[in-house]
Design an enzyme around this catalytic site. Sequence first.
Site, PDB file in Angstrom:
ATOM      1  N   HIS A  84      -3.227  -7.662   6.251  1.00  0.00           N
ATOM      2  CA  HIS A  84      -1.765  -7.554   6.195  1.00  0.00           C
ATOM      3  C   HIS A  84      -1.252  -6.374   7.009  1.00  0.00           C
ATOM      4  O   HIS A  84      -0.058  -6.280   7.277  1.00  0.00           O
ATOM      5  CB  HIS A  84      -1.304  -7.402   4.743  1.00  0.00           C
ATOM      6  N   HIS A 114       3.829  -1.143  10.070  1.00  0.00           N
ATOM      7  CA  HIS A 114       4.507  -2.439  10.070  1.00  0.00           C
ATOM      8  C   HIS A 114       5.151  -2.640  11.436  1.00  0.00           C
ATOM      9  O   HIS A 114       5.811  -1.737  11.957  1.00  0.00           O
ATOM     10  CB  HIS A 114       5.586  -2.489   8.981  1.00  0.00           C
ATOM     11  N   HIS A 131       4.211   4.163   7.431  1.00  0.00           N
ATOM     12  CA  HIS A 131       4.414   4.588   6.049  1.00  0.00           C
ATOM     13  C   HIS A 131       3.329   5.582   5.635  1.00  0.00           C
ATOM     14  O   HIS A 131       2.135   5.264   5.698  1.00  0.00           O
ATOM     15  CB  HIS A 131       4.375   3.384   5.099  1.00  0.00           C
TER      16      HIS A 131
END
Length: 300
Positions: A84, A114, A131
């Site tokens: 992911h 991301h 992040h």
Amino acid sequence: MNIKYLIFLLAFLHRSGLYEVTASDDWSYSGDHGPEHWPGLCTTGKRQSPINIATEDIVKTDLGPLKFIRYNTGFNGKITNNGHSVQIRLYGAPIHLEGANLPSTYILEQLHFHWPAEHTINGIRDALELHFVHYDEQYGNANMASQHKNGIAVVATLFELNSDDNLDIMAILEAVELVSNAVGKTTALMGTKIIPYRFLPKNHTTYYHYDGSLTTPGCQEIVMWYILADKLTLSEQQLSIFRSVGTNNGTLIFNHRPTQSVGERTVYHHLDGYSAATTHLSNLLNVCFSLLLTKLLYFK
């Protein structure tokens, strides 16, 4: 292996924060398992993340500076392609986050990316978002902290496209290429020490803050978010390396969750030394000056 011992071992690893699912087929960023099908709080929650930050609706205030402790130290790291995102864990002395309106000291658990960015500013989505995920030290690990209000604090750095390469991110990109086709394997060591401070903008005193959630299932609403207002850059060629990360379901071209409703939440814009009282006084003086100037011109 004795089944009772195996169960005990898994339970211990989970509670200690050492056990993690590195690959999963039960959710994704598109298709039948995409965000619109994520279960639980991901669908029913009222304080979900990410959000669009509309600067005309934010509350300007001085929450205090974020204090990045040991962020300027070089650390060995390990990179994982978990299907992911690509996630980096750093090893050595604990890296701390303090200050602002944080109720405690928070320890850096991991950092991940991301692409494109998850948070948007006035509807504009940047190329990449990093992040820094921290947990409240009183809970011992991120898994336990994720069960408590304000248990997690995430600092986000946004990257916008530029014609020039970002030399500071090259070491990470080299590691990303090592794990692009090794979903779920955690054996890739970073070839160069990572200095977290290099992935903060030079001016990291200004940030947006709100209370929200994890941006992946189960979307627990326990995150204090700090999105740095200033941005870093990377080139299109560098971004393509992230877009080439492989998963069990093909190439991970994008891995951002759509923005969620802000609802009744307040989004703050931290500005050092900002005082609403001072601003109101300044506005009042401006009005008085304008009235005085008008009268002088009228009687001239």
